[in-house]
Write a protein that holds these residues in place. Structure first.
Motif, PDB file in Angstrom:
ATOM      1  N   MET A 166       6.685  -7.632   3.406  1.00  0.00           N
ATOM      2  CA  MET A 166       5.568  -7.314   2.468  1.00  0.00           C
ATOM      3  C   MET A 166       4.386  -7.867   2.609  1.00  0.00           C
ATOM      4  N   THR A 167       4.058  -6.455   2.789  1.00  0.00           N
ATOM      5  CA  THR A 167       2.260  -6.819   3.663  1.00  0.00           C
ATOM      6  C   THR A 167       0.899  -7.082   2.624  1.00  0.00           C
ATOM      7  N   GLY A 168      -0.169  -7.339   3.353  1.00  0.00           N
ATOM      8  CA  GLY A 168      -1.090  -6.981   2.017  1.00  0.00           C
ATOM      9  C   GLY A 168      -0.972  -7.708   0.801  1.00  0.00           C
ATOM     10  N   CYS A 169       0.303  -8.983   0.591  1.00  0.00           N
ATOM     11  CA  CYS A 169       0.781  -9.104  -0.727  1.00  0.00           C
ATOM     12  C   CYS A 169      -0.619  -9.788  -1.987  1.00  0.00           C
ATOM     13  N   VAL A 170      -1.610 -10.059  -2.149  1.00  0.00           N
ATOM     14  CA  VAL A 170      -2.915 -10.186  -2.673  1.00  0.00           C
ATOM     15  C   VAL A 170      -3.842  -9.068  -2.862  1.00  0.00           C
ATOM     16  N   LYS A 171      -3.168  -7.764  -2.201  1.00  0.00           N
ATOM     17  CA  LYS A 171      -4.563  -6.114  -2.450  1.00  0.00           C
ATOM     18  C   LYS A 171      -3.839  -5.506  -2.844  1.00  0.00           C
ATOM     19  N   LEU A 172      -3.762  -5.762  -4.708  1.00  0.00           N
ATOM     20  CA  LEU A 172      -3.143  -5.487  -5.377  1.00  0.00           C
ATOM     21  C   LEU A 172      -4.487  -5.007  -6.289  1.00  0.00           C
ATOM     22  N   LEU A 173      -4.076  -3.441  -6.698  1.00  0.00           N
ATOM     23  CA  LEU A 173      -5.067  -2.612  -7.415  1.00  0.00           C
ATOM     24  C   LEU A 173      -4.293  -2.159  -8.941  1.00  0.00           C
ATOM     25  N   THR A 174      -5.643  -1.910  -9.696  1.00  0.00           N
ATOM     26  CA  THR A 174      -5.305  -1.072 -11.070  1.00  0.00           C
ATOM     27  C   THR A 174      -5.205   0.239 -10.208  1.00  0.00           C
ATOM     28  N   SER A 175      -4.661   1.283 -11.168  1.00  0.00           N
ATOM     29  CA  SER A 175      -4.814   2.978 -11.174  1.00  0.00           C
ATOM     30  C   SER A 175      -6.168   3.160 -11.773  1.00  0.00           C
ATOM     31  N   ASN A 176      -6.944   4.183 -11.364  1.00  0.00           N
ATOM     32  CA  ASN A 176      -7.362   4.953 -12.064  1.00  0.00           C
ATOM     33  C   ASN A 176      -8.139   5.663 -12.678  1.00  0.00           C
ATOM     34  N   ASP A 177      -6.374   6.048 -13.959  1.00  0.00           N
ATOM     35  CA  ASP A 177      -6.352   6.621 -14.810  1.00  0.00           C
ATOM     36  C   ASP A 177      -6.238   6.325 -16.157  1.00  0.00           C
ATOM     37  N   LYS A 178      -6.599   6.477 -17.251  1.00  0.00           N
ATOM     38  CA  LYS A 178      -7.166   6.604 -18.628  1.00  0.00           C
ATOM     39  C   LYS A 178      -6.619   5.397 -19.003  1.00  0.00           C
ATOM     40  N   ASN A 179      -4.856   5.627 -18.967  1.00  0.00           N
ATOM     41  CA  ASN A 179      -4.441   4.818 -19.633  1.00  0.00           C
ATOM     42  C   ASN A 179      -4.284   3.316 -18.462  1.00  0.00           C
ATOM     43  N   LYS A 180      -4.596   3.112 -17.497  1.00  0.00           N
ATOM     44  CA  LYS A 180      -5.008   2.225 -16.014  1.00  0.00           C
ATOM     45  C   LYS A 180      -2.965   2.455 -16.000  1.00  0.00           C
ATOM     46  N   SER A 181      -2.380   2.530 -16.244  1.00  0.00           N
ATOM     47  CA  SER A 181      -1.099   3.525 -15.921  1.00  0.00           C
ATOM     48  C   SER A 181       0.094   2.237 -14.884  1.00  0.00           C
ATOM     49  N   ARG A 186      -5.908  -9.428  11.869  1.00  0.00           N
ATOM     50  CA  ARG A 186      -5.117  -9.376  11.044  1.00  0.00           C
ATOM     51  C   ARG A 186      -3.897 -10.462  10.722  1.00  0.00           C
ATOM     52  N   ASN A 187      -3.862 -11.517   9.803  1.00  0.00           N
ATOM     53  CA  ASN A 187      -3.092 -11.845   9.030  1.00  0.00           C
ATOM     54  C   ASN A 187      -2.240 -10.854   7.934  1.00  0.00           C
ATOM     55  N   PRO A 188      -0.928 -10.215   8.299  1.00  0.00           N
ATOM     56  CA  PRO A 188      -0.588  -9.520   7.550  1.00  0.00           C
ATOM     57  C   PRO A 188      -0.503  -9.358   6.104  1.00  0.00           C
ATOM     58  N   TYR A 189      -0.219 -10.599   5.547  1.00  0.00           N
ATOM     59  CA  TYR A 189       0.092 -11.189   4.117  1.00  0.00           C
ATOM     60  C   TYR A 189      -0.912 -11.478   3.262  1.00  0.00           C
ATOM     61  N   SER A 190      -2.460 -12.061   3.853  1.00  0.00           N
ATOM     62  CA  SER A 190      -3.312 -11.294   2.625  1.00  0.00           C
ATOM     63  C   SER A 190      -4.400 -10.434   2.815  1.00  0.00           C
ATOM     64  N   ASN A 191      -3.802  -9.538   3.930  1.00  0.00           N
ATOM     65  CA  ASN A 191      -4.972  -8.059   4.529  1.00  0.00           C
ATOM     66  C   ASN A 191      -3.671  -7.037   4.865  1.00  0.00           C
ATOM     67  N   ASN A 192      -4.158  -6.347   4.696  1.00  0.00           N
ATOM     68  CA  ASN A 192      -3.656  -5.103   4.701  1.00  0.00           C
ATOM     69  C   ASN A 192      -3.142  -4.384   5.817  1.00  0.00           C
ATOM     70  N   VAL A 193      -2.130  -4.055   6.423  1.00  0.00           N
ATOM     71  CA  VAL A 193      -1.316  -3.654   7.180  1.00  0.00           C
ATOM     72  C   VAL A 193      -1.440  -2.199   7.899  1.00  0.00           C
ATOM     73  N   PHE A 194      -1.387  -1.349   6.812  1.00  0.00           N
ATOM     74  CA  PHE A 194      -1.117   0.238   7.151  1.00  0.00           C
ATOM     75  C   PHE A 194      -2.050   0.821   6.088  1.00  0.00           C
ATOM     76  N   GLU A 195      -3.020   0.466   7.073  1.00  0.00           N
ATOM     77  CA  GLU A 195      -4.696   1.743   6.265  1.00  0.00           C
ATOM     78  C   GLU A 195      -5.060   2.715   7.409  1.00  0.00           C
ATOM     79  N   GLY A 196      -4.886   3.698   6.909  1.00  0.00           N
ATOM     80  CA  GLY A 196      -4.353   4.927   7.657  1.00  0.00           C
ATOM     81  C   GLY A 196      -3.557   5.358   8.101  1.00  0.00           C
ATOM     82  N   THR A 197      -2.815   5.252   7.030  1.00  0.00           N
ATOM     83  CA  THR A 197      -1.201   5.944   7.400  1.00  0.00           C
ATOM     84  C   THR A 197      -1.414   7.096   5.765  1.00  0.00           C
ATOM     85  N   ARG A 198      -0.504   7.888   5.727  1.00  0.00           N
ATOM     86  CA  ARG A 198      -0.747   8.838   4.700  1.00  0.00           C
ATOM     87  C   ARG A 198       0.181   8.281   3.037  1.00  0.00           C
ATOM     88  N   ASP A 199       0.999   7.200   3.407  1.00  0.00           N
ATOM     89  CA  ASP A 199       1.258   6.038   2.294  1.00  0.00           C
ATOM     90  C   ASP A 199       0.821   5.639   1.938  1.00  0.00           C
TER      91      ASP A 199
END
Length: 373
Positions: free
Chosen positions: A172-187, A350-363
């Motif tokens: 589990m990487t990028g553990c604190v890089k959590l975001l909210t979706s940009n739709d109207k209801n923030k689903s 980068r520290n893989p847990y406090s930073n994102n590792v998979f930037e640039g991948t499609r997912d």
């Protein structure tokens, strides 16, 4: 073949699987799309169920004969339900920025709750392996009866799956890089770095955990329950897999706690895994196995040769081939996943847990495209 789907009950077992899969997706959508839906599914219903569970213990709603008390009264079932639901509420707090959800340190909550659940499963694997060793003196395989009324065939495959589970925690990487979706209801609460690499590693490991430790339930809680959030993540909800996983787990636990006979008895009784060799041909049902296993456990003989003798009397011969193959696959895919993480984190410095590792991948990029900026 992982399951014995060749009896006269196969069509109904397949229909039951479809109903569970579709139901999990439907109620996940109700719970994730709006604040009201989330409050109903993950706060109001659990509160009502808590009152119901307490009333059952006090003798109401049939008391001892109530299906919940008769078949799902173990601490593990209740713990799993509330642990999953607490996770769901915490994820709602993060995505809607309620209370502690506004705090940066609280973003570690999803990693903590997932890691805790993985560790509980890892302990179960070790228990099963050493229960078998206590009977045979080695890890070659032996039956024992659990407090959940399940005949489990423990052995070296549990040790391998324990190793896979331990590795999975560090995938589990990028553990604190959590975001909210940009739709109207923030689903959705999005975890962009939790890409297909982790999802596949987790799914194979967790399926093996259910296949080894909850074999008579794994048709539903191992296959349908794991595929529902993965399906949603693949087709319309990229980046929100962990939220979907927690939601569907809590929903399934609530259903299984209130209607336990759905998977144990009747037309939708779960298909038996391959490990119960000859059971389907002999007409042995999921309920037959439950009644015999719980009787042995209640007699205090769960981790003795009594379980092996009972299985032999029912004409069941252990076939752990699938258990071993999936255990090896779980280790391999988790090793590959952690190696990819190490390689990418070293390359990025980068520290893989406090930073994102998979930037640039499609997912990752598809998840970020759904994120609030």
């Amino acid at each position: 073949m992982l399951f014995q789907l060749y009896s006269s009950s196969a069509a109904m077992q397949l229909l039951g699987w479809i109903l569970v899969f579709a139901g999990l997706i439907l109620f996940n959508e109700i719970g994730r799309r709006t604040k009201i839906g989330g409050m109903i599914v993950f706060v109001i219903i659990p509160v009502i169920l808590t009152v119901y569970f307490i009333a059952i213990q006090a003798g109401a709603f049939g008391g001892l004969s109530n299906p919940t008390r008769a078949y799902m009264n173990g601490w593990f079932h209740y713990f799993k339900l509330y642990a999953a639901d607490i996770g769901c509420v915490g994820f709602m707090m993060i995505k809607y920025k309620w209370g502690l959800g506004k705090k940066e340190w609280f973003k570690w909550w999803p990693w903590f709750i997932v890691s805790a659940n993985i560790m509980i499963a890892n302990v179960s694997d070790l228990e099963s392996a050493f229960a078998a060793r206590g009977i045979t003196g080695d890890f070659s395989g032996a039956w024992w009866a659990s407090n959940e009324g399940v005949f489990i065939y423990g052995g070296w495959w549990n040790i391998l799956n324990f190793i896979a589970g331990m590795i999975n925690i560090f995938c589990m990487t990028g553990c604190v890089k959590l975001l909210t979706s940009n739709d109207k209801n923030k689903s959705d609460m999005l975890w962009p770095d939790m890409t297909i690499w982790f999802i596949l590693a987790y799914d194979v490991w967790n399926f093996e955990y259910t296949y080894l430790n909850l074999p008579t339930h794994s048709w539903y809680c191992g296959v349908a329950l794991l595929l529902a959030p993965t399906f949603a993540n693949a087709f319309w909800n990229k980046g929100a897999w962990i939220q979907n996983r927690a939601n569907t787990l809590a929903i399934w636990c609530m259903w299984a706690q209130v209607v336990p006979l759905f998977q144990l008895k009747g037309r939708f009784a779960a298909a038996l895994p391959r490990i119960y060799g000859g059971a389907t041909e002999a007409g042995i049902t999921t309920m037959d196995l439950y009644e015999k296993a719980i009787a042995i456990f209640n007699a205090g003989d769960g981790k003795t040769v009594a379980a092996n003798e009972a299985m032999a009397q029912m004409g069941i011969t252990a076939d752990p081939t699938a258990q071993g193959v999936v255990a090896i696959a779980a280790v391999v895919i988790n090793v590959v996943c952690i190696m990819v993480i190490i390689k990418r984190s070293i390359k990025a410095g980068r520290n893989p847990y406090s930073n994102n590792v998979f930037e640039g991948t499609r997912d990752f990029e598809e998840a970020m495209a759904r994120a609030e900026r």
